[in-house]
Design a protein around this motif. Structure first.
Motif, short mmCIF file in Angstrom:
data_model
loop_
_atom_site.label_atom_id
_atom_site.label_comp_id
_atom_site.label_asym_id
_atom_site.label_seq_id
_atom_site.Cartn_x
_atom_site.Cartn_y
_atom_site.Cartn_z
N GLY A 77 40.49 43.85 39.64
CA GLY A 77 40.36 42.50 40.20
C GLY A 77 39.51 42.47 41.46
N GLU A 78 39.67 43.48 42.33
CA GLU A 78 38.89 43.54 43.57
C GLU A 78 37.41 43.72 43.27
OE1 GLU A 78 41.34 45.45 47.19
OE2 GLU A 78 41.39 46.66 45.38
N GLY A 82 34.15 41.04 44.00
CA GLY A 82 33.07 41.44 44.90
C GLY A 82 33.57 42.11 46.16
N ASP A 83 34.86 42.46 46.24
CA ASP A 83 35.39 43.15 47.42
C ASP A 83 34.79 44.56 47.48
OD1 ASP A 83 36.93 41.10 48.29
OD2 ASP A 83 38.78 41.77 47.34
N ARG A 84 34.35 44.95 48.68
CA ARG A 84 33.88 46.32 48.90
C ARG A 84 34.51 46.79 50.20
NH1 ARG A 84 32.99 45.29 44.53
NH2 ARG A 84 31.07 45.34 43.32
N ILE A 85 35.67 47.42 50.09
CA ILE A 85 36.45 47.80 51.28
C ILE A 85 36.09 49.23 51.67
CG2 ILE A 85 38.79 48.07 52.19
CD1 ILE A 85 39.64 45.97 50.05
N MET A 128 37.09 41.79 57.96
CA MET A 128 37.70 43.09 58.27
C MET A 128 39.18 43.06 57.89
SD MET A 128 36.05 44.11 61.95
CE MET A 128 34.29 44.38 62.15
N ILE A 129 39.78 44.24 57.78
CA ILE A 129 41.19 44.35 57.37
C ILE A 129 41.89 45.39 58.25
CG2 ILE A 129 42.76 44.99 55.47
CD1 ILE A 129 40.39 44.29 53.55
N LEU A 130 43.09 45.07 58.70
CA LEU A 130 43.94 46.04 59.41
C LEU A 130 45.34 45.97 58.82
CD1 LEU A 130 44.36 48.06 61.77
CD2 LEU A 130 45.00 46.10 63.19
N ASP A 131 45.83 47.07 58.31
CA ASP A 131 47.16 47.14 57.70
C ASP A 131 47.31 46.05 56.62
OD1 ASP A 131 49.73 48.25 57.37
OD2 ASP A 131 50.61 46.67 58.63
N ASN A 132 46.28 45.90 55.81
CA ASN A 132 46.24 44.93 54.70
C ASN A 132 46.19 43.47 55.15
OD1 ASN A 132 46.04 44.61 51.88
ND2 ASN A 132 48.16 43.95 51.76
N PHE A 363 55.09 38.00 42.67
CA PHE A 363 54.58 39.33 42.32
C PHE A 363 53.07 39.42 42.48
CE2 PHE A 363 58.71 39.52 40.38
CZ PHE A 363 59.07 40.84 40.50
N LEU A 364 52.39 38.28 42.51
CA LEU A 364 50.92 38.29 42.59
C LEU A 364 50.46 37.52 43.82
CD1 LEU A 364 50.18 37.63 38.81
CD2 LEU A 364 50.09 39.82 39.99
N SER A 365 51.06 37.82 44.95
CA SER A 365 50.72 37.13 46.20
C SER A 365 49.35 37.57 46.69
CB SER A 365 51.77 37.45 47.26
OG SER A 365 51.65 38.80 47.65
N PRO A 366 48.73 36.78 47.61
CA PRO A 366 47.41 37.15 48.14
C PRO A 366 47.40 38.51 48.84
CG PRO A 366 47.93 34.87 48.68
CD PRO A 366 49.17 35.46 48.08
N SER A 367 48.57 38.99 49.28
CA SER A 367 48.61 40.29 49.95
C SER A 367 48.29 41.43 48.98
CB SER A 367 50.00 40.52 50.56
OG SER A 367 50.99 40.52 49.54
N ASN A 368 48.50 41.19 47.71
CA ASN A 368 48.15 42.18 46.68
C ASN A 368 46.75 41.85 46.19
OD1 ASN A 368 48.29 44.19 44.75
ND2 ASN A 368 49.28 42.86 43.25
N ARG A 369 45.77 42.25 46.99
CA ARG A 369 44.37 41.86 46.77
C ARG A 369 43.88 42.27 45.39
NH1 ARG A 369 43.20 43.91 50.89
NH2 ARG A 369 43.32 42.19 52.36
#
Length: 636
Positions: A77-78, A82-85, A128-132, A363-369
């Motif tokens: 999904g990421e 287009g996510d590139r972490i 940017m992301i810190l601790d998800n 189960f599919l919240s935005p925190s689960n990217r």
């Protein structure tokens, strides 16, 4: 295997933690405790813009790089989003404030300066992301008391020097981070509950030659001199030197870890959202109730009249839907295609239903990217067994014998059309060198899921469905088709179909606005409970409007209801696409032709899927209804 790990965890977690389903976080995602001095590593994500809709990798611009760039493991999904972490040179220590940390010094060449200017022109933002937790910029809207958060900070801005007319480009090269934490009262550990930034553009000065020990005169922790404004901004030009710096401050917060996403998911027009949805639901429920009452009363009177034949003369004077009993179950033209579309609709319906149940349970919240998209893809693949079963059952009822042919069409037609459109759009994104382009490795995984799992499951479903006895019609079909009388203008098939799509679209168009906003304006969509309610209302509305129009059609002695029942509720997809075009021209600020093609390409895919979904709901409602009424009357 990393691609498939998270969705598998979703299924296992659902079974193991069903009692804890009220929790917002996916079970298994544990909070991380940090003690004072622990390293906090900031990750960078894509650069995004609502103007172009084309994401780019953070390091596509000449930002400061760590010694080695490491990609974070991404799920399917990421990658599709287009996510590139990746890792970054920004490293903090828990609860140890820092001031004027120099990240690096960069001297731009002409090409790099041009790239920065293009990104500033297109309003690109750095994520940017810190601790998800995603990075946000807090700001106060004039019409509101509370703070509103924007995701990511702008690459830079355009402005004019006082007394000049020429616009210059300035970069945000100083970042003031604020890390909010919730401290455990008993231990010294703390959990991160917020990650904010205030970006500044500062032309840093220093004395002497640059080396590792050089102290800045514009930002000096020893002299307690900090950056608080962008009064002397850093210009972006060829051969300009840019020094990237940052501050970090830590704030204790009352917000607990379980509630840390609440501020991110806060919507400024939340009250309008809730009021509009409730209002829409009330109108649709009222209309549905009225329709159901009329239908029940009319049908009850008709069936009573037909079953109480007092005289032969009265029987001969009968008109209406009973007269076409010898033709109503005659197989339609292009019956194979109808079977394929119905099977595909069942597959889509199953995927949407299960996805919404999981999303509503948290189960599919935005925190689960990327979890939502990964789950939808895998569910689509596994629902192939129901697609094969539904198409084979209908095909056998139409006296079809070549079940393998219908199975191949069901397995390949709809996914093939979608994959062709997706491939063309992906080629356009490749041409723009965007990180949103799906790599060939991921393309291969998608094809493997399709051919390796979905197609065999469609065959299994078809085999099981075709082995079962054929569905028996409640009345016999005449050998010679009855002539259909001339219809009134309002019973014209095109008019009837277009009218039928209005009510289902009306049930979802308010929610559609928020879904489009979350997709194209890069906001989080989270009210899955309401979405599930709207989905139920959509099912009821599609079923009722199709039954009503089918009943009127049969009463006017037109027995060609098979395709019309599918197209009546399916036509709501036409209004959805029209609304998508309206949204494009009124709400979005897309200027590039490629971005416009991408928007309409993806909305075409969405509308096509909506057509298949609503059409199948309408078809099955009408199928059940006709079988019910013709099995309820006495036929000589």
């Amino acid at each position: 295997m990393e691609v498939l790990r998270r969705p598998h965890a979703i299924w296992v977690s659902f079974l193991l933690f069903i009692n804890a389903a009220h929790s917002f976080y996916l079970p298994g995602v544990a909070p991380q405790d940090f003690v004072k001095g622990d390293l906090l590593k900031v990750k960078v994500n894509k650069l995004t813009s609502v103007k172009t809709q084309l994401p780019y990798s953070y390091y596509s611009l000449p930002y400061c790089k760590p010694e080695k760039i490491v990609d974070s493991a991404e799920n399917l999904g990421e990658v599709l989003r287009g996510d590139r972490i990746e890792n970054s040179p920004y490293v903090f220590k828990m609860r140890e404030p820092q001031m004027c940390n120099v990240v690096c010094r960069v001297t731009l060449n002409a090409k790099e300066a041009k790239e920065f200017k293009e990104k500033i022109d297109d309003d690109y933002r750095v994520n940017m992301i810190l601790d998800n937790l995603p990075l946000v910029v807090p700001f106060k809207r004039p019409d509101m008391d509370s703070l509103v958060y924007q995701h990511g900070f702008p690459v830079g801005f355009k402005a004019q020097y006082a007394g000049r007319t020429e616009e210059k480009y300035f970069i945000h090269n100083h970042l003031t981070f604020t890390v909010k934490y919730h401290k455990d009262e008993e231990t010294d550990a703390a959990r991160i509950v917020g990650f904010e930034v205030k970006p500044f553009s500062v032309k840093h000065d220093y004395e002497g030659k640059w080396d590792d020990k050089t102290r800045l005169t514009t930002c000096d922790p020893h002299a307690k001199r900090t950056v608080t404004s962008s009064d002397s901004p850093q210009e972006v030009e060829d051969k300009k030197e840019i020094i990237f710096t940052y501050d970090v401050e830590f704030q204790e917060s009352e917000v607990k870890w379980a509630s840390r996403w609440d501020t991110y998911l806060y919507m400024a027009d939340d009250q309008i959202h809730w009021f509009s949805i409730v209002n829409s639901l009330m109108i649709v429920l009222f209309l549905s109730g009225m329709v159901a009452m009329i239908m029940l009363r009319t049908l009850y009177r008709d069936i009573s009249k037909y079953n109480q034949l007092e005289t032969q003369e009265e029987a001969q004077e009968e008109t209406g839907w009973k007269l076409v009993h010898g033709d109503v179950f005659r197989p339609p033209t292009n019956s194979n295609l109808l079977c394929v579309y119905v099977g595909t609709g069942v597959q889509f319906f199953g995927m949407i239903l299960v996805t919404m149940i999981f999303a509503a349970l948290g189960f599919l919240s935005p925190s689960n990217r990327g979890g939502l998209m990964t789950a939808m893809l895998l569910l689509w693949v596994f629902m192939g067994i129901f697609a094969g079963y539904a198409s084979a059952r209908l095909y056998k009822m139409f006296k079809g014998t070549e079940w393998k042919k219908i199975t191949l069409q069901t397995a390949f037609m709809f996914p093939g059309i979608l994959f062709a459109i997706f491939f063309v759009l992906n080629a356009l994104i490749w041409g723009e060198e965007s990180s949103g382009a799906v790599p060939f490795g991921t393309m291969f995984v998608l094809v493997l899921l399709w051919f390796g799992i979905s197609v065999p499951l469609v065959f299994v479903g078809s085999y099981v469905g075709f082995r079962k006895p054929a569905i028996e019609d409640p009345v016999k079909t005449n050998k010679i088709p009855r002539q259909i009388p001339e219809q009134a203008w309002y019973m014209n098939s095109l008019f009837s179909i277009l009218i039928g799509g209005i009510l289902p679209f009306g049930a979802v168009f308010i929610e559609l606005f928020f879904i489009l906003t979350s997709i194209w304006l890069h906001q989080f969509y989270y009210i899955f409970g309401f979405l599930f309610l709207v989905f139920i209302i959509l099912i009821v509305t599609c079923a009722e409007i199709t039954i009503v129009l089918c009943y009127f059609q049969l009463c006017s002695e037109d027995y060609l209801w098979w395709w019309r029942s599918y197209l009546t509720s399916g036509s709501s997809a036409f209004y959805l696409f029209l609304y998508a075009a309206f949204y494009f021209f009124t709400k979005l600020n897309i200027t590039k032709p490629v971005s416009g093609v991408l928007y309409f390409g993806y909305m075409l895919i969405g509308s096509y899927a909506f057509f298949v979904l609503t059409g199948t709901i309408g078809f099955y409602a009408c199928f059940w209804f006709t079988r019910l009424i013709y099995s309820s009357v006495k036929i000589d």
